[in-house]
Enzyme design. Structure first.
Site, PDB file in Angstrom:
ATOM      1  N   PRO A   1       0.810  -1.173  -0.048  1.00  0.00           N
ATOM      2  CG  PRO A   1      -1.055  -1.748   1.529  1.00  0.00           C
ATOM      3  CD  PRO A   1       0.310  -2.330   1.032  1.00  0.00           C
ATOM      4  CB  CYS A   2       1.235   4.040  -2.552  1.00  0.00           C
ATOM      5  SG  CYS A   2      -0.658   4.375  -2.951  1.00  0.00           S
ATOM      6  CD  GLN A   3      -3.496   3.612   0.648  1.00  0.00           C
ATOM      7  OE1 GLN A   3      -2.637   3.053   0.664  1.00  0.00           O
ATOM      8  NE2 GLN A   3      -4.548   3.174   0.107  1.00  0.00           N
TER       9      GLN A   3
END
Length: 243
Positions: free
Chosen positions: A79-81
């Site tokens: 996940p890039c968040q």
């Protein structure tokens, strides 16, 4: 070559890996819409939905890997968040920082190759940690930032790809024969860093099934053409190693 893809989304990495001759034998993806897409295109590949519950024992019980065995490759766009400039950039303080879970599985399985993917700003925040983690268990790694516009997409979409290989004497043989392979990125990708891309505005469409889910899935997906050169080089190096 056989691969396990973590955080698979709609299978952008698996599609590119397949083009390079790498077979995906298991997915890990929790999003139900993305699971439907994966089941449609890879109906015989098992899907595990919780990265925190996935481990060597589970994979052995489902016949994905043999007891005490391994796979050639583990890939994943974690996940890039926590790292995106569109968010708060809390990095490893963010609950969505799941690199440690991917690293745990890498330690348990010990694949020959590891490929990770994330937003470009990840290189400014946690790339050092990721490379250090991999080096601590005997991998040699490096990172590339490749823009999607370099492969024909109409948006920039810079992404960082972390590529690591388990250190071994066989790697010396690869270096000795590397003149057979152009290990530099193709010229069209290098030129993409100078290319300006203007994204088109998508028309709104009422009545399109799962429209929100589709847009979100596409927004999170890896552009297959963007990562294909990475898998292509891995496959060519694998052929030298196993010759």
């Amino acid at each position: 070559m056989k691969s396990i893809e973590l955080f698979a989304g709609i299978g952008g990495m698996a599609l590119a890996a397949g083009w390079a001759g790498i077979e995906t034998i298991a997915f890990c993806e929790k999003d139900q819409f993305c699971q439907k897409v994966l089941k449609k295109h890879w109906p015989h590949v098992p899907i595990f939905d919780d990265i925190k519950k996935m481990n060597r024992q589970v994979l052995e019980e489902h016949g994905v890997i043999e007891k005490d065995g391994t796979v050639d490759l583990i890939s994943g766009g974690f996940p890039c968040q926590p790292y995106s400039i569109a968010g708060k950039r809390r990095g490893k303080e963010d609950d969505r920082d799941l690199w440690p879970e991917m690293f745990r599985i890498i330690k348990e399985i010990r694949p020959t190759w590891v490929v990770g993917e994330n937003v470009a700003n990840f290189a400014n925040m946690e790339l050092d940690r990721t490379l250090f983690d991999l080096e601590s268990i005997g991998y040699r790694g490096r990172a590339f930032i490749i823009p999607a516009c370099a492969v024909g997409a109409e948006h920039r979409r810079d992404r960082v790809f972390i590529v690591a290989h388990s250190s071994s004497k066989r790697l010396e043989r690869v270096h000795n024969e590397s003149n057979r392979i152009d290990l530099q990125l193709p010229k069209e990708i290098i030129s993409g860093f100078k290319r300006k891309a203007t994204p088109r505005v998508l028309r709104r469409g009422n009545g399109i099934p799962n429209r929100v889910d589709r847009i979100r899935a596409l927004g999170n997906a890896v552009v297959p053409q963007q990562i294909y050169p990475v898998f292509k080089f891995i496959r060519e190096i694998h052929e030298i190693e196993t010759k």
